[in-house]
Write a protein that holds these residues in place. Structure first.
Motif, PDB file in Angstrom:
ATOM      1  N   LYS A   1       0.828  -1.205   0.000  1.00 20.42           N
ATOM      2  CA  LYS A   1       0.000   0.000   0.000  1.00 20.42           C
ATOM      3  C   LYS A   1       0.864   1.256   0.000  1.00 20.42           C
ATOM      4  CE  LYS A   1      -4.070   2.040   2.150  1.00 20.42           C
ATOM      5  NZ  LYS A   1      -5.212   1.807   3.056  1.00 20.42           N
ATOM      6  N   VAL A   2       1.902   1.302   0.823  1.00 16.76           N
ATOM      7  CA  VAL A   2       2.754   2.489   0.837  1.00 16.76           C
ATOM      8  C   VAL A   2       3.565   2.583  -0.455  1.00 16.76           C
ATOM      9  CG1 VAL A   2       2.876   2.584   3.353  1.00 16.76           C
ATOM     10  CG2 VAL A   2       4.655   1.364   2.104  1.00 16.76           C
ATOM     11  N   ALA A   3       3.936   1.418  -1.016  1.00 22.40           N
ATOM     12  CA  ALA A   3       4.686   1.423  -2.269  1.00 22.40           C
ATOM     13  C   ALA A   3       3.869   2.013  -3.410  1.00 22.40           C
ATOM     14  CB  ALA A   3       5.133   0.008  -2.616  1.00 22.40           C
ATOM     15  N   SER A   4       2.560   1.820  -3.348  1.00 21.52           N
ATOM     16  CA  SER A   4       1.696   2.372  -4.398  1.00 21.52           C
ATOM     17  C   SER A   4       1.605   3.891  -4.333  1.00 21.52           C
ATOM     18  CB  SER A   4       0.288   1.768  -4.290  1.00 21.52           C
ATOM     19  OG  SER A   4      -0.394   2.250  -3.135  1.00 21.52           O
ATOM     20  N   HIS A   5       2.147   4.477  -3.267  1.00 21.78           N
ATOM     21  CA  HIS A   5       2.163   5.928  -3.123  1.00 21.78           C
ATOM     22  C   HIS A   5       3.580   6.493  -3.258  1.00 21.78           C
ATOM     23  CE1 HIS A   5      -2.058   6.464  -1.998  1.00 21.78           C
ATOM     24  NE2 HIS A   5      -1.936   5.300  -1.384  1.00 21.78           N
ATOM     25  N   GLY A   6       4.416   5.762  -3.975  1.00 23.35           N
ATOM     26  CA  GLY A   6       5.736   6.279  -4.291  1.00 23.35           C
ATOM     27  C   GLY A   6       6.804   6.032  -3.256  1.00 23.35           C
ATOM     28  N   VAL A   7       6.524   5.199  -2.280  1.00 13.55           N
ATOM     29  CA  VAL A   7       7.500   4.896  -1.233  1.00 13.55           C
ATOM     30  C   VAL A   7       8.241   3.615  -1.612  1.00 13.55           C
ATOM     31  CG1 VAL A   7       7.842   4.350   1.204  1.00 13.55           C
ATOM     32  CG2 VAL A   7       6.050   5.964   0.520  1.00 13.55           C
ATOM     33  N   LYS A   8       9.553   3.642  -1.507  1.00 11.21           N
ATOM     34  CA  LYS A   8      10.331   2.436  -1.732  1.00 11.21           C
ATOM     35  C   LYS A   8      10.353   1.617  -0.449  1.00 11.21           C
ATOM     36  CE  LYS A   8      14.586   0.577  -3.543  1.00 11.21           C
ATOM     37  NZ  LYS A   8      15.798   0.831  -4.327  1.00 11.21           N
ATOM     38  N   VAL A   9      10.201   0.297  -0.582  1.00  7.23           N
ATOM     39  CA  VAL A   9      10.163  -0.590   0.578  1.00  7.23           C
ATOM     40  C   VAL A   9      11.192  -1.703   0.420  1.00  7.23           C
ATOM     41  CG1 VAL A   9       8.769  -2.154   1.977  1.00  7.23           C
ATOM     42  CG2 VAL A   9       7.696  -0.157   0.910  1.00  7.23           C
ATOM     43  N   THR A  10      12.031  -1.860   1.425  1.00  3.13           N
ATOM     44  CA  THR A  10      12.881  -3.045   1.527  1.00  3.13           C
ATOM     45  C   THR A  10      12.279  -3.916   2.614  1.00  3.13           C
ATOM     46  OG1 THR A  10      14.898  -1.906   0.793  1.00  3.13           O
ATOM     47  CG2 THR A  10      15.169  -3.922   2.079  1.00  3.13           C
ATOM     48  N   PHE A  11      11.810  -5.094   2.219  1.00  2.00           N
ATOM     49  CA  PHE A  11      11.093  -5.991   3.135  1.00  2.00           C
ATOM     50  C   PHE A  11      12.035  -7.116   3.532  1.00  2.00           C
ATOM     51  CE2 PHE A  11       7.934  -8.974   4.640  1.00  2.00           C
ATOM     52  CZ  PHE A  11       6.912  -8.162   5.120  1.00  2.00           C
ATOM     53  N   VAL A  12      12.252  -7.240   4.839  1.00  2.00           N
ATOM     54  CA  VAL A  12      13.215  -8.215   5.343  1.00  2.00           C
ATOM     55  C   VAL A  12      12.553  -9.581   5.510  1.00  2.00           C
ATOM     56  CG1 VAL A  12      14.784  -8.801   7.230  1.00  2.00           C
ATOM     57  CG2 VAL A  12      14.509  -6.413   6.529  1.00  2.00           C
ATOM     58  N   ASP A  13      13.108 -10.576   4.834  1.00  2.00           N
ATOM     59  CA  ASP A  13      12.664 -11.959   5.014  1.00  2.00           C
ATOM     60  C   ASP A  13      13.437 -12.509   6.205  1.00  2.00           C
ATOM     61  OD1 ASP A  13      12.002 -14.613   4.893  1.00  2.00           O
ATOM     62  OD2 ASP A  13      12.404 -14.855   2.767  1.00  2.00           O
ATOM     63  N   THR A  14      12.766 -12.546   7.371  1.00  2.00           N
ATOM     64  CA  THR A  14      13.441 -12.928   8.622  1.00  2.00           C
ATOM     65  C   THR A  14      13.421 -14.417   8.899  1.00  2.00           C
ATOM     66  OG1 THR A  14      11.385 -12.477   9.815  1.00  2.00           O
ATOM     67  CG2 THR A  14      13.031 -10.713   9.727  1.00  2.00           C
ATOM     68  N   GLY A  15      12.806 -15.198   8.020  1.00  2.00           N
ATOM     69  CA  GLY A  15      12.746 -16.635   8.272  1.00  2.00           C
ATOM     70  C   GLY A  15      11.630 -17.275   7.495  1.00  2.00           C
ATOM     71  N   SER A  16      11.194 -18.444   7.946  1.00  2.00           N
ATOM     72  CA  SER A  16      10.149 -19.178   7.257  1.00  2.00           C
ATOM     73  C   SER A  16       9.291 -19.903   8.272  1.00  2.00           C
ATOM     74  CB  SER A  16      10.742 -20.192   6.276  1.00  2.00           C
ATOM     75  OG  SER A  16      11.510 -21.157   6.975  1.00  2.00           O
ATOM     76  N   VAL A  17       8.144 -20.346   7.803  1.00  2.00           N
ATOM     77  CA  VAL A  17       7.234 -21.118   8.639  1.00  2.00           C
ATOM     78  C   VAL A  17       6.995 -22.460   7.973  1.00  2.00           C
ATOM     79  CG1 VAL A  17       4.851 -21.307   9.431  1.00  2.00           C
ATOM     80  CG2 VAL A  17       6.080 -19.170   9.718  1.00  2.00           C
ATOM     81  N   ASN A  18       7.088 -23.541   8.751  1.00  2.00           N
ATOM     82  CA  ASN A  18       6.884 -24.878   8.208  1.00  2.00           C
ATOM     83  C   ASN A  18       7.796 -25.148   7.018  1.00  2.00           C
ATOM     84  OD1 ASN A  18       4.722 -25.475  10.023  1.00  2.00           O
ATOM     85  ND2 ASN A  18       3.412 -24.178   8.772  1.00  2.00           N
ATOM     86  N   SER A  19       9.018 -24.566   7.072  1.00  2.00           N
ATOM     87  CA  SER A  19      10.013 -24.728   6.014  1.00  2.00           C
ATOM     88  C   SER A  19       9.532 -24.221   4.668  1.00  2.00           C
ATOM     89  CB  SER A  19      10.424 -26.219   5.885  1.00  2.00           C
ATOM     90  OG  SER A  19      10.965 -26.683   7.097  1.00  2.00           O
ATOM     91  N   LYS A  20       8.565 -23.317   4.667  1.00  2.00           N
ATOM     92  CA  LYS A  20       8.045 -22.739   3.432  1.00  2.00           C
ATOM     93  C   LYS A  20       8.538 -21.304   3.349  1.00  2.00           C
ATOM     94  CE  LYS A  20       3.895 -25.546   3.916  1.00  2.00           C
ATOM     95  NZ  LYS A  20       4.023 -26.461   2.816  1.00  2.00           N
ATOM     96  N   PRO A  21       9.462 -21.005   2.432  1.00  2.00           N
ATOM     97  CA  PRO A  21      10.007 -19.653   2.357  1.00  2.00           C
ATOM     98  C   PRO A  21       8.952 -18.637   1.997  1.00  2.00           C
ATOM     99  CG  PRO A  21      10.784 -21.001   0.516  1.00  2.00           C
ATOM    100  CD  PRO A  21      10.034 -21.906   1.437  1.00  2.00           C
ATOM    101  N   PHE A  22       9.047 -17.478   2.640  1.00  2.00           N
ATOM    102  CA  PHE A  22       8.058 -16.424   2.470  1.00  2.00           C
ATOM    103  C   PHE A  22       8.246 -15.650   1.176  1.00  2.00           C
ATOM    104  CE2 PHE A  22       6.925 -11.913   3.605  1.00  2.00           C
ATOM    105  CZ  PHE A  22       5.567 -12.092   3.519  1.00  2.00           C
ATOM    106  N   ALA A  23       9.476 -15.211   0.929  1.00  2.00           N
ATOM    107  CA  ALA A  23       9.716 -14.300  -0.182  1.00  2.00           C
ATOM    108  C   ALA A  23       9.401 -14.929  -1.527  1.00  2.00           C
ATOM    109  CB  ALA A  23      11.166 -13.821  -0.167  1.00  2.00           C
TER     110      ALA A  23
ATOM    111  N   VAL B   1      11.267  -4.567  -2.486  1.00  2.00           N
ATOM    112  CA  VAL B   1      12.421  -5.433  -2.669  1.00  2.00           C
ATOM    113  C   VAL B   1      12.596  -6.303  -1.431  1.00  2.00           C
ATOM    114  CG1 VAL B   1      14.925  -5.487  -2.983  1.00  2.00           C
ATOM    115  CG2 VAL B   1      13.555  -3.749  -4.152  1.00  2.00           C
ATOM    116  N   PHE B   2      12.892  -7.589  -1.640  1.00  2.00           N
ATOM    117  CA  PHE B   2      13.094  -8.508  -0.524  1.00  2.00           C
ATOM    118  C   PHE B   2      14.581  -8.730  -0.265  1.00  2.00           C
ATOM    119  CE2 PHE B   2       8.764  -9.524  -1.537  1.00  2.00           C
ATOM    120  CZ  PHE B   2       8.207  -9.827  -0.302  1.00  2.00           C
ATOM    121  N   VAL B   3      14.948  -8.760   1.005  1.00  2.00           N
ATOM    122  CA  VAL B   3      16.304  -9.146   1.411  1.00  2.00           C
ATOM    123  C   VAL B   3      16.180 -10.122   2.569  1.00  2.00           C
ATOM    124  CG1 VAL B   3      17.399  -6.995   0.665  1.00  2.00           C
ATOM    125  CG2 VAL B   3      16.518  -7.188   2.998  1.00  2.00           C
ATOM    126  N   SER B   4      17.129 -11.038   2.674  1.00  2.00           N
ATOM    127  CA  SER B   4      17.123 -12.009   3.772  1.00  2.00           C
ATOM    128  C   SER B   4      18.167 -11.607   4.801  1.00  2.00           C
ATOM    129  CB  SER B   4      17.436 -13.413   3.241  1.00  2.00           C
ATOM    130  OG  SER B   4      16.405 -13.865   2.378  1.00  2.00           O
TER     131      SER B   4
END
Length: 462
Positions: A31-53, A66-69
């Motif tokens: 939602k914030v990205a749709s208003h011109g804000v850049k977002v770096t979203f941190v992939d902090t882990g996974s659940v049930n061995s299913k990667p989020f990103a 953008v995703f970073v681990s």
């Protein structure tokens, strides 16, 4: 329209690695990205061995996310001392600080982190003087109850470890906030799973949440003032910007964003074959579970209701044991029901064939439902789910609670009976439609959530 950004803000978002926490924060990122804000979203882990990103990359690129681990050490060892845990967290926080300092594309202007990870906000605010905001995936009412922990200890309701001293206590904060039984406090676990110390872990998280809530300059919520007016009034630093839900004209492929589970979209074609408001949707989120007896009663209750049903049955729904359906059940309901391991829930709830939702009452599921005008049948089991169920049945009056029998089981008869009551009660349908209208108005210009979101954007560009 929202004001244009004077400069492009760049925010770092840090979720707690559980779907109920990460998914709403990712929605806020889009939602914030749709208003011109850049977002770096941190992939902090996974659940049930299913990667989020990996479930979100395609959508994220389109939305300037953008995703970073980065490892942030969210789980402390059982035998660690408090000093060791603090040292480890500070070391892990330095990973994020290094990330912020080494960004070559643009400078990070703000950090938004899950309220369970307030120590990250403290470290970053201290070291970098970057504005920080907490994000709370719970209701405002649930947070208000968690913030009562010091008073509950002082009053002798619980001890310093969160264990009940007086189990008959009822905590009431306002006539418009559901009262909470001491036995249903957020960290209490009615499931009594002996293989893990769930209550100890939850109480530790709640203590962190309480500390973060007291120190945070601002806390953003997936809720609205219309849903929780009294709870909003308790804390002027709260910014409810919800409900954060997909628009009803979203494409069917959009639901996968933020999911730890692979969604089975074949259920959407199945729903297309059903009459309007004829299907019972059943799902228990990513963490709630049932024992075998409860599972059998639910299966038979759905069958004997006579209604078509779409049932999400995770592979671990029966607490780590192999799934065993009642004898002959799958054959008998072949034409009545559709069973999938995971569904694109928001798309399901927006489908005209869905009549109601039998739910565990997680806050995300609650927001996605009331935002669609869906009636709810409540089966809470732990954490904030009991309090959410009280909002649904007692405050908003858009659903009913399932009641356990003397043996502590929700029987097939109770399920069948409550389904009929829910679908025949016209007042519940009217209330659900009214709540949907209020939620839609809150995110429109001049609505409370719209204004709070605009305030949040202004915080990002300071």
């Amino acid at each position: 329209m929202l004001k244009s950004m004077a400069k492009q803000a760049h925010i770092l978002m840090v979720p707690y690695p559980a779907q109920g926490h990460a998914k709403p924060l990712l929605k806020l990122a889009y939602k914030v990205a749709s208003h011109g804000v850049k977002v770096t979203f941190v992939d902090t882990g996974s659940v049930n061995s299913k990667p989020f990103a990996t479930k979100s990359d395609k959508v994220a690129k389109h939305n300037n996310v953008v995703f970073v681990s980065v490892s942030v050490g969210v789980k402390a060892s059982e035998d660690q001392t408090q000093a060791e845990t603090t040292m480890e967290r500070r070391a892990q926080a330095r990973n994020l600080i290094d990330l912020i300092r080494n960004r070559k594309d643009s400078e990070i202007t703000c950090v938004v982190a899950d309220v369970t990870m307030g120590w990250i906000l403290t470290e970053i605010a201290e070291k970098l003087q970057v504005p920080t905001v907490a994000f709370c995936p719970l209701s405002l009412g649930s947070l208000a109850l968690i913030c009562q922990i010091p008073k509950l200890i002082e009053a002798g309701t619980i001890d310093s470890n969160g264990k009940l001293v007086r189990s008959d206590e009822v905590i009431s904060l306002s006539t418009d906030i559901p009262p909470c039984k001491a036995t249903e406090l957020t960290w209490k676990d009615s499931r009594k799973i002996e293989t893990r110390d769930t209550e100890k872990s939850l109480f530790g998280l709640c203590k962190t949440v309480q500390e973060t809530a007291e120190s945070a300059e601002w806390i953003v919520f997936n809720s609205s003032k219309e849903f929780e007016p009294a709870a909003c009034d308790l804390n002027p630093r709260c910014l409810p910007v919800g409900p954060l839900i997909e628009s009803e004209d979203s494409k069917r492929t959009s639901g996968a964003a933020g999911s730890f589970w692979l969604e089975d979209t074949s259920c959407m074609d199945w729903l297309d074959t059903k009459p309007p408001e004829s299907v019972i949707y059943v799902a228990f989120g990513s963490a709630a579970s049932l024992n075998q007896h409860e599972f059998d009663e639910l299966a038979l209750g759905l069958e004997t209701s006579g209604h078509s049903f779409l049932w999400v049955v995770r592979s671990d729904l029966t607490r780590g044991t192999l799934l065993n359906y009642p004898v002959g059940f799958l054959e008998r309901v072949a034409d009545q029901g559709k069973i999938v391991e995971w569904a694109p829930q928001e798309l399901v709830l927006a489908h005209p064939s869905v009549a109601c939702f039998l739910t565990h009452c997680g806050w995300n599921s609650t927001m996605e439902s009331v935002g669609r005008g869906i009636r709810l049948l409540c089966w809470p089991s732990f954490a904030d789910q009991f309090h959410n169920a009280s909002y649904i049945s007692d405050i908003w009056k858009v659903g009913l609670k399932l009641t356990k029998d003397k043996s502590g089981i929700i029987s097939k008869h109770e399920i069948k009976t409550k389904i009929e009551l829910l679908l025949s009660d016209k007042s519940l349908k009217v209330n659900a439609a009214n709540l949907k209208k209020e939620s839609q108005e809150s995110v429109l210009p001049e609505g409370s959530s719209f204004k709070n979101f605009e305030k949040f954007l202004n915080l990002l560009r300071r």
